[in-house]
Design a protein around this motif. Structure first.
Motif, PDB file in Angstrom:
ATOM      1  N   SER A  11      -7.486  25.741 -12.912  1.00 44.35           N
ATOM      2  CA  SER A  11      -6.798  26.089 -14.157  1.00 44.35           C
ATOM      3  C   SER A  11      -6.110  24.860 -14.742  1.00 44.35           C
ATOM      4  CB  SER A  11      -5.784  27.198 -13.906  1.00 44.35           C
ATOM      5  OG  SER A  11      -4.778  26.766 -12.994  1.00 44.35           O
ATOM      6  N   ASN A  12      -5.693  24.969 -16.010  1.00 44.52           N
ATOM      7  CA  ASN A  12      -5.021  23.855 -16.668  1.00 44.52           C
ATOM      8  C   ASN A  12      -3.875  24.361 -17.512  1.00 44.52           C
ATOM      9  OD1 ASN A  12      -5.981  24.132 -19.647  1.00 44.52           O
ATOM     10  ND2 ASN A  12      -7.878  24.274 -18.463  1.00 44.52           N
ATOM     11  N   THR A  13      -2.976  23.456 -17.866  1.00 42.82           N
ATOM     12  CA  THR A  13      -1.821  23.813 -18.688  1.00 42.82           C
ATOM     13  C   THR A  13      -1.384  22.594 -19.484  1.00 42.82           C
ATOM     14  OG1 THR A  13       0.412  24.781 -18.648  1.00 42.82           O
ATOM     15  CG2 THR A  13      -0.116  23.239 -16.905  1.00 42.82           C
ATOM     16  N   PRO A  14      -0.908  22.771 -20.719  1.00 44.16           N
ATOM     17  CA  PRO A  14      -0.414  21.629 -21.489  1.00 44.16           C
ATOM     18  C   PRO A  14       0.843  21.037 -20.836  1.00 44.16           C
ATOM     19  CG  PRO A  14      -0.787  23.547 -22.896  1.00 44.16           C
ATOM     20  CD  PRO A  14      -0.864  24.030 -21.492  1.00 44.16           C
ATOM     21  N   VAL A  15       1.004  19.731 -20.970  1.00 46.41           N
ATOM     22  CA  VAL A  15       2.215  19.050 -20.488  1.00 46.41           C
ATOM     23  C   VAL A  15       2.722  18.150 -21.604  1.00 46.41           C
ATOM     24  CG1 VAL A  15       1.619  19.130 -18.032  1.00 46.41           C
ATOM     25  CG2 VAL A  15       0.839  17.205 -19.421  1.00 46.41           C
ATOM     26  N   PRO A  16       4.025  17.920 -21.676  1.00 45.21           N
ATOM     27  CA  PRO A  16       4.567  17.056 -22.729  1.00 45.21           C
ATOM     28  C   PRO A  16       4.131  15.610 -22.543  1.00 45.21           C
ATOM     29  CG  PRO A  16       6.285  17.664 -21.153  1.00 45.21           C
ATOM     30  CD  PRO A  16       5.076  18.480 -20.807  1.00 45.21           C
ATOM     31  N   SER A  17       3.875  14.926 -23.640  1.00 38.13           N
ATOM     32  CA  SER A  17       3.424  13.533 -23.587  1.00 38.13           C
ATOM     33  C   SER A  17       4.619  12.598 -23.475  1.00 38.13           C
ATOM     34  CB  SER A  17       2.586  13.212 -24.831  1.00 38.13           C
ATOM     35  OG  SER A  17       1.460  14.048 -24.899  1.00 38.13           O
ATOM     36  N   ARG A  18       5.347  12.735 -22.376  1.00 38.49           N
ATOM     37  CA  ARG A  18       6.506  11.869 -22.140  1.00 38.49           C
ATOM     38  C   ARG A  18       6.644  11.638 -20.635  1.00 38.49           C
ATOM     39  NH1 ARG A  18       8.875  16.658 -24.477  1.00 38.49           N
ATOM     40  NH2 ARG A  18       9.892  18.014 -22.936  1.00 38.49           N
ATOM     41  N   ARG A 128       2.686  23.359 -11.434  1.00 38.99           N
ATOM     42  CA  ARG A 128       2.750  23.348  -9.980  1.00 38.99           C
ATOM     43  C   ARG A 128       1.454  23.934  -9.423  1.00 38.99           C
ATOM     44  NH1 ARG A 128       6.921  23.861  -5.522  1.00 38.99           N
ATOM     45  NH2 ARG A 128       5.837  24.922  -3.823  1.00 38.99           N
ATOM     46  N   PHE A 129       0.952  23.291  -8.368  1.00 36.19           N
ATOM     47  CA  PHE A 129      -0.268  23.773  -7.714  1.00 36.19           C
ATOM     48  C   PHE A 129      -0.043  23.722  -6.207  1.00 36.19           C
ATOM     49  CE2 PHE A 129      -4.644  22.432  -6.106  1.00 36.19           C
ATOM     50  CZ  PHE A 129      -5.093  23.731  -5.983  1.00 36.19           C
ATOM     51  N   ASP A 130      -0.117  24.886  -5.572  1.00 35.92           N
ATOM     52  CA  ASP A 130      -0.028  24.977  -4.118  1.00 35.92           C
ATOM     53  C   ASP A 130      -1.443  24.919  -3.568  1.00 35.92           C
ATOM     54  OD1 ASP A 130       2.927  25.872  -3.171  1.00 35.92           O
ATOM     55  OD2 ASP A 130       2.504  26.571  -5.204  1.00 35.92           O
ATOM     56  N   SER A 131      -1.738  23.835  -2.834  1.00 35.57           N
ATOM     57  CA  SER A 131      -3.106  23.605  -2.387  1.00 35.57           C
ATOM     58  C   SER A 131      -3.535  24.667  -1.385  1.00 35.57           C
ATOM     59  CB  SER A 131      -3.216  22.218  -1.758  1.00 35.57           C
ATOM     60  OG  SER A 131      -4.539  21.946  -1.364  1.00 35.57           O
ATOM     61  N   PRO A 132      -4.782  25.150  -1.502  1.00 40.81           N
ATOM     62  CA  PRO A 132      -5.260  26.146  -0.540  1.00 40.81           C
ATOM     63  C   PRO A 132      -5.452  25.536   0.842  1.00 40.81           C
ATOM     64  CG  PRO A 132      -7.028  25.418  -1.985  1.00 40.81           C
ATOM     65  CD  PRO A 132      -5.763  24.832  -2.526  1.00 40.81           C
ATOM     66  N   GLY A 133      -5.697  26.361   1.828  1.00 44.04           N
ATOM     67  CA  GLY A 133      -5.816  25.915   3.206  1.00 44.04           C
ATOM     68  C   GLY A 133      -6.874  24.841   3.383  1.00 44.04           C
ATOM     69  N   TRP A 152      -1.933  15.914 -23.915  1.00 41.41           N
ATOM     70  CA  TRP A 152      -2.195  15.812 -22.481  1.00 41.41           C
ATOM     71  C   TRP A 152      -2.133  17.193 -21.833  1.00 41.41           C
ATOM     72  CZ3 TRP A 152      -3.781  11.633 -19.737  1.00 41.41           C
ATOM     73  CH2 TRP A 152      -3.645  10.374 -20.327  1.00 41.41           C
ATOM     74  N   LYS A 153      -3.006  17.384 -20.845  1.00 49.60           N
ATOM     75  CA  LYS A 153      -2.994  18.593 -20.030  1.00 49.60           C
ATOM     76  C   LYS A 153      -3.001  18.215 -18.557  1.00 49.60           C
ATOM     77  CE  LYS A 153      -5.075  22.098 -23.028  1.00 49.60           C
ATOM     78  NZ  LYS A 153      -6.081  23.185 -23.088  1.00 49.60           N
ATOM     79  N   PHE A 154      -2.558  19.161 -17.732  1.00 49.41           N
ATOM     80  CA  PHE A 154      -2.645  19.005 -16.276  1.00 49.41           C
ATOM     81  C   PHE A 154      -3.635  20.023 -15.746  1.00 49.41           C
ATOM     82  CE2 PHE A 154      -1.438  20.535 -12.045  1.00 49.41           C
ATOM     83  CZ  PHE A 154      -1.444  19.340 -11.322  1.00 49.41           C
ATOM     84  N   ARG A 155      -4.553  19.572 -14.871  1.00 42.78           N
ATOM     85  CA  ARG A 155      -5.531  20.463 -14.254  1.00 42.78           C
ATOM     86  C   ARG A 155      -5.305  20.489 -12.744  1.00 42.78           C
ATOM     87  NH1 ARG A 155     -10.053  18.217 -15.880  1.00 42.78           N
ATOM     88  NH2 ARG A 155     -10.566  19.710 -17.529  1.00 42.78           N
ATOM     89  N   ALA A 156      -5.284  21.677 -12.148  1.00 47.89           N
ATOM     90  CA  ALA A 156      -5.203  21.836 -10.696  1.00 47.89           C
ATOM     91  C   ALA A 156      -6.616  21.701 -10.125  1.00 47.89           C
ATOM     92  CB  ALA A 156      -4.612  23.192 -10.344  1.00 47.89           C
ATOM     93  N   ILE A 157      -6.809  20.779  -9.175  1.00 46.07           N
ATOM     94  CA  ILE A 157      -8.166  20.487  -8.695  1.00 46.07           C
ATOM     95  C   ILE A 157      -8.371  20.924  -7.243  1.00 46.07           C
ATOM     96  CG2 ILE A 157      -9.848  18.657  -8.257  1.00 46.07           C
ATOM     97  CD1 ILE A 157      -8.752  17.176 -10.670  1.00 46.07           C
ATOM     98  N   GLY A 158      -7.679  20.306  -6.291  1.00 38.90           N
ATOM     99  CA  GLY A 158      -7.830  20.698  -4.892  1.00 38.90           C
ATOM    100  C   GLY A 158      -9.157  20.319  -4.273  1.00 38.90           C
TER     101      GLY A 158
END
Length: 435
Positions: A11-18, A128-133, A152-158
């Motif tokens: 998933s992804n979410t917008p983040v402030p460009s600062r 915030r991304f809590d990594s799976p096992g 800018w966006k943040f994407r949870a990858i894992g």
């Protein structure tokens, strides 16, 4: 986004460009390996050069957009932090990959691994991304910042790697310097003779034969040195290391102090952030030379020292914020190892705080040749204004670095410098000084 609202993988979410703070965290405990945060700045999927890799041995990007701020431990949790100012990321950079590597084990042994992005100005959690096992992975890409339509966006990858930080770095174009594998043992029996092929056989030139000159107009371009992933982290259980055994026998050794300050805001319990403008920490060094001369290197009294004459120690400057990428630095000239008897690196609070209780610091000793040595300070539980960081002692021509992390409480009317002198038996006479 609340701290308890973790993103799902992909998933992804917008983040402030600062300016943002990226915290890698996990639960400590017996048998849990250390972990390290790193960042790779990518253009068209690869780094442009090794300078686009920010980690413990290369803590700041040349643009100032990304820096490694170091570790801290609190109760049963350990965190490693990166500072990312998205407004300063160069236009050519499309993604900032945020990774973690395990040191001395696998992520299957690391519980509660997460990555959290907060606004550096007020501590608000933005992702915030809590990594799976995990199982046998030794490196993880936990997330990334990426550009999308001018924002800018943040994407949870894992995404896990079983080849550690080296495999992760080389996958994105980093040239890694790793110790060469030992040469194979010679064969027990000589190999069977090989028949030469038909036609003329080209023999190698005799030893010492000069190489032919390059073609006209060709210019030899030296290759940059590869990135070294070697490091030594000092702990209570393993508090000392030999510089000679790590290759640090000559050249300049940079001693860096970086710190964060706990900020208390209504509605949340406080976070570690950049230093306040009125907070002034001073990195100092007591020295004793082989000929018996003693002294101090410090900003107080403008006693900045010198590298090419005694005491062969120089304080680079006086950072009054802790918020800049460089922090406070002093340099030790290891070409004069034989001239040192002992050096005590310490830090004092000059103004802006009454103790180290709300401060966290990371110390890194980076020899010009050899592995970096780093450690974090413990939580301060006493009203201390002076802390011994590291004691460097000449033992048979080798310098031994000992982690001290020792908070001292000066008696009323006694200066922090005199307090440090008394604790380590330096035996100097002190007079009041000022900057």
């Amino acid at each position: 986004m609340g701290a308890d609202m973790s993103m799902s993988k992909g998933s992804n979410t917008p983040v402030p460009s600062r300016a943002l703070r990226v915290e890698l965290g996990w639960r400590s405990g017996p048998g849990v390996p250390d972990a390290d945060a790193s960042a790779l700045l990518l253009a068209t999927g690869k780094v442009r050069s090794d300078a686009d890799f920010v980690f413990y041995n290369q803590p700041a990007h040349p643009s100032g957009a990304v820096r490694h701020e170091g570790k801290r431990a609190a109760q049963d949790r350990i965190t490693d932090t990166l500072f990312v100012d998205l407004a300063r990321v160069e236009e050519a950079i499309e993604r900032v990959v945020l990774a973690a590597s395990a040191d001395g084990g696998t992520f299957g042994q690391v519980a509660g691994l997460y990555i959290e992005v907060t606004d550096a100005s007020d501590g608000t959690v933005v992702a915030r991304f809590d990594s799976p096992g995990a199982t046998l992975e030794t490196a993880f890409v936990l997330g990334e910042f990426y550009r999308r339509q001018g924002s800018w966006k943040f994407r949870a990858i894992g995404q896990g790697y079983s080849s550690g930080l080296e495999g992760l770095a080389t996958d994105f174009g980093i040239t890694v310097d790793e110790p060469a594998a030992p040469s194979p043992a010679p064969p027990t029996a000589p190999p069977a003779p090989v028949q030469p092929p038909a036609g003329p056989l080209l023999s190698p030139p005799p030893a010492g034969t000069p190489l032919p000159p390059p073609p006209p107009g060709a210019t030899a371009v030296p290759l940059p040195p590869p990135v070294s992933l070697s490091k030594v982290t000092l702990t209570k259980a393993a508090p000392s290391v030999s510089l000679a055994k790590q290759g640090g026998t000559s050249g300049a050794m940079r001693v860096n102090l970086n710190w964060q300050m706990r900020t208390h805001l209504p509605g949340w319990g406080g976070r570690w952030g950049t230093g306040q403008q009125n907070l002034d920490l001073d990195l100092c060094a007591l020295y004793e030379l082989a000929d018996g001369r003693k002294g101090v290197v410090q900003a107080l009294g403008n006693a900045f020292g010198s590298l090419d004459r005694p005491p062969y120690i120089h304080l680079d400057g006086d950072d009054r914020t802790g918020a800049v990428a460089s922090g406070e630095n002093l340099t030790v000239n290891l070409d004069h190892t034989r001239d040192f008897r002992r050096i005590l690196i310490f830090v004092t609070i000059y103004e802006g705080a009454s103790s180290f209780a709300d401060l966290h610091a990371t110390v890194t000793l980076q020899p010009q040749h050899g592995a970096a040595i780093d450690f974090s300070l413990d939580e301060c539980t006493v009203p201390s204004t002076v802390c011994a960081l590291a004691l460097i002692t000449n033992t048979g021509g080798d310098l031994l670095v000992q982690r001290e992390a020792r908070y001292l409480v000066p008696e009323r009317g006694v200066s922090p410098q005199r307090t440090m002198d008394r604790a380590y038996g330096w035996g100097m006479n002190w007079t009041p000084g000022r900057k």
